[in-house]
Every structure is written in structure tokens, then in C-alpha cells.
Design an enzyme around this catalytic site. Structure first.
Site, PDB file in Angstrom:
ATOM      1  N   LYS A   1       0.807  -1.225   0.000  1.00  0.00           N
ATOM      2  CA  LYS A   1       0.000   0.000   0.000  1.00  0.00           C
ATOM      3  C   LYS A   1       0.840   1.275   0.000  1.00  0.00           C
ATOM      4  O   LYS A   1       0.398   2.315  -0.496  1.00  0.00           O
ATOM      5  CB  LYS A   1      -0.923   0.005   1.216  1.00  0.00           C
TER       6      LYS A   1
ATOM      7  N   SER B   1       1.124  -9.984  -0.591  1.00  0.00           N
ATOM      8  CA  SER B   1       0.975  -8.528  -0.632  1.00  0.00           C
ATOM      9  C   SER B   1       1.233  -7.803   0.683  1.00  0.00           C
ATOM     10  O   SER B   1       1.422  -6.587   0.683  1.00  0.00           O
ATOM     11  CB  SER B   1      -0.437  -8.176  -1.125  1.00  0.00           C
TER      12      SER B   1
END
Length: 417
Positions: free
Chosen positions: A65, A317
Site C-alpha cells: 500500500k 501482498s
């Protein structure tokens, strides 16, 4: 006006291009890590193909992110930066935006639900952000974010439905093209779709034959349903431990991109995610959060549809997982693999009854982790005692051997978990 200035001036509703992702990478140079890509012998054997792990769980702030957040903050004009930025998030996006803002000396406000994890609130504050806790879920926090932004002139940094954020996430695709341009398939998690949108733009621009498969939680198949019906869909709120991909509706922009570039979207359930998180810790020494493990979980639980010689990338991720949840994952992972068994035995309430059973178990070299002796519960008949035994075993075969042995000995038992 230079090239980057033109780019900043015309970004509000633009679908990002490969060139935009290249520009975003320039903004990120010297800040984000180029995360490792490594082949895993363990997971290659389990999946029946060549599995490569993209370790974005080792990224700054513990998640991909931060890439999108840095790209967005880096695209702000001086006036926008002066007013500051604001975002709604209870997790990785909050930390990414807070970190990116601190790097650029931009005032940052993060709106988090009142029931957000104290650890995540503390982590976000540690990067210098002002944290405001409003509402009891993300939707209520998002409403408060929009109100504050309107009142104070702050720029909202959306978690996924923003062209700059998408371009930032797409820089992962550029790294993959550098490290494994001959990949056959890429599996990645899908929530709102920002990661899938950015990576697919980058990959398909240069290597259109590489298959890109999105993986959603079975409890939140919003993007899959949207693609199947040809329009944006919302799903009912379910439950999944993979809160990073628990999105009821994808973004308008991300849906437009993903529906064009992704080859397929598949679903995975929590049990597969738990087992995969456990295996990643034990075999690869990697702590990966539930959403981050989703792509590998699908690959391991469903097998690989093509030949053994294919090169398959699983994008891990993020690595931000609550420590209490991590403890549950270890216990449940052991249970799923038959290495931790909890059984209930009803015994005569007399001296030596429990010892006889324990001696039988000891003969099989099974380690007893915990014993709970219950004589008083309403469901325990008078004159008997209920005993819960937690047993540590070597593997699933050893577990079955134990249960078969107890049946032969005439010991009445029930597997609790």
C-alpha cells in the site's frame, strides 16, 4: 511545464497507462524497496509447478500500500500539499499514507473506526499522522473522511480507486517484468482492485500472454460478480479473516481496468488461508497476513491447472497480522495438518482411570500438551468425569494411528477439534 508537471495536472479521472506507472516509479525511487522474488522449492512441490514468491510482505510499512500512497502524495501540487491529506482506513492503507506523508512533510489525517485494532492505531500514529476515530466500521469512517476533507480542503487519498494510487501499485508489475519476464501466470489478491489494476496494466502492456488471475475471499466475491454481470456489483457483508480484501464493492475505475486486463478471478476460503499462513511461517520463515497469503492459498488448495514446467508467481501482498490472530493461526494450522488434536473422553470417576488412558497414549510416544478434567458440568453424568486432552503429534498419519489405537483399546472418545 515539464513532463511530470503535465502528468500531475491531468490525473483526476484518467485511466493510468504503462507510462504513468514508469513515472510513478521515478517518484518512488530511493524510498520503496524493490522486494525480492524467490523460487520456493517447498511450494513448488506442493503446487506441482514452479512457484515464485513476490515478497511484498517485506515492503516498508509491511505492505504494498505504501507504493500507491507515495505516488499519490508525490503527485500533489504545493497548494494541495499545504492543506494536507486525509484517508479512511483501519489497516495497511492508513500506515502507507501516514508514512508517505511523513516522507514528504505533508500534514496527514487518518480516520479509523472506533473499534480499530489498538496496535494498528499506534502504528499509524508512529508515522506522525493525526488519527481520528469515527464510526464503528469502514463505511462510517469513510463518511467522516469526506466531511472533514470538504471542511478543511484536504486531499482524499482513496485506498484503491485513484489513478495515482493504481499507478503506484503498478510499479510491482515493472519489477516482475525485470525479474521474471517469462512468467506464465501471476496470482494476486483482489479487494478493491487497486493492486490488480496497476499490476495488470504494467504486465499486459509488455507481456500480454502472461495470465493474471485475481484471488478474492469467498465471503467477498465483489469483483468476480461484477465481471460476471458486466457492471459494478455490491455483495452482502460476510466474514473473513482476510480483512484486507473484505470489500463489498470494487472501485469504478479499478473495475474498468480489471475487467479488461484480468484473465480470471477465483475464490479462496479462510481454512486454506490459515493453512497457507502456517506453512509460510514454518517452511519459508515468512509472516504473511491473511489477505497477503490468499493467492498462494488458492494455488495450494486447488492445484495448478497447467504443466509442471510453468513459472507461476504468487504475490504475497502484506505482512501485517495481529499477534492474537497469529496465535490462532498457528493452533488451527497444526490442527488442520493433524499435528494437534483435541479429544474428549468420558471416564469412570475413580482413581487411576485417567492414568490408564494417559499410559496408553504414552505408549505411542504422543506428547500431551494440555489436560482439562471436568466432573461438574451438567452434560457429565454422575459417577463419571469428562477429560479434554490436547495432543501434539508428528503428522496426520500419526494422528490417525492414535485414534485407531484408542478404538481398538475400547476407549470411548470424541474428536473436538
Amino acid at each position: 511545464m515539464n513532463d511530470d508537471s503535465v502528468w500531475k495536472a491531468d490525473r483526476k479521472h484518467k485511466v493510468p497507462t504503462y507510462d504513468d506507472i514508469v513515472r510513478a516509479r521515478r517518484l518512488l525511487e530511493g524510498t520503496v524497496r524493490k522486494t525480492p522474488l524467490q523460487r520456493s522449492n517447498t511450494f513448488s512441490k506442493l503446487a506441482g509447478t514452479n512457484v515464485f514468491l513476490k515478497l511484498e510482505c517485506l515492503q516498508l510499512t509491511g505492505s504494498f500500500k505504501v507504493r500507491g500512497a507515495l505516488a499519490k502524495v508525490g503527485s500533489l501540487t504545493e497548494k494541495q500539499a499545504g492543506y494536507g491529506v486525509i484517508a479512511a482506513s483501519a489497516g495497511n492503507h492508513a500506515q502507507g499514507v501516514a508514512y508517505a506523508s511523513a516522507r514528504k512533510n505533508v500534514p496527514c489525517t487518518i480516520v479509523m473506526p472506533q473499534n480499530a485494532s489498538p496496535a494498528k492505531v499506534a502504528a499509524t500514529r508512529s508515522y506522525g499522522a493525526e488519527v481520528i476515530q469515527k464510526g464503528f466500521n469502514y463505511d462510517e469512517a469513510w463518511e467522516a473522511t469526506q466531511e472533514i476533507a470538504k471542511q478543511e480542503g484536504k486531499t482524499i487519498i482513496h485506498a484503491f480507486d485513484d489513478p495515482d494510487v493504481i499507478a503506484g501499485q503498478g510499479t510491482i508489475g515493472l519489477e516482475l517484468l525485470e525479474d521474471i519476464a517469462d512468467a506464465d501466470r501471476i496470482y494476486l489478491p483482489v479487494g478493491g482492485g487497486g493492486l490488480a489494476a496497476g499490476v495488470s496494466i504494467a504486465i499486459k502492456a509488455k507481456k500480454p500472454d502472461i495470465k493474471i488471475i485475481g484471488v478474492e475471499s469467498r465471503a467477498f466475491p465483489a469483483m468476480k460478480e461484477s465481471m460476471a454481470k458486466g457492471s459494478l456489483q455490491s455483495v452482502k457483508a460476510g466474514y473473513t479473516i482476510a480483512d484486507g480484501i473484505s470489500v463489498k464493492s470494487p472501485g469504478k475505475l479499478t473495475y474498468e481496468i480489471v475487467s479488461k486486463h484480468l484473465d480470471d478471478i477465483v475464490l479462496v476460503d479462510d481454512s486454506a488461508i490459515v493453512k497457507t499462513m502456517f506453512l509460510l511461517m514454518e517452511r519459508a520463515k515468512l509472516v504473511v497476513e491473511p489477505a497477503g497469503a490468499a493467492s498462494l492459498a488458492y494455488l495450494l488448495s486447488n492445484g495448478h491447472p497447467a504443466g509442471k514446467n510453468e513459472k507461476v508467481v504468487s504475490l504475497l501482498s502484506g505482512g501485517n497480522v495481529d499477534m492474537y490472530l497469529l496465535g490462532q493461526v498457528v493452533a488451527k494450522g497444526l490442527m488442520q495438518m493433524g499435528r494437534l488434536v483435541k479429544i474428549f473422553i468420558l471416564l469412570p470417576d475413580k482413581p487411576g482411570a485417567l492414568k490408564e488412558v494417559v499410559d496408553d497414549i504414552a505408549e505411542l510416544s504422543v506428547n500431551i500438551v494440555e489436560v482439562e478434567h471436568d466432573r461438574l458440568s451438567a452434560n457429565i453424568p454422575a459417577g463419571t468425569a469428562g477429560v479434554y486432552l490436547s495432543l501434539e503429534l508428528e503428522n496426520e498419519k500419526r494422528s490417525q494411528k492414535l485414534l485407531d489405537y484408542m478404538k481398538r483399546k475400547g476407549i470411548e472418545f470424541k474428536v473436538v477439534s
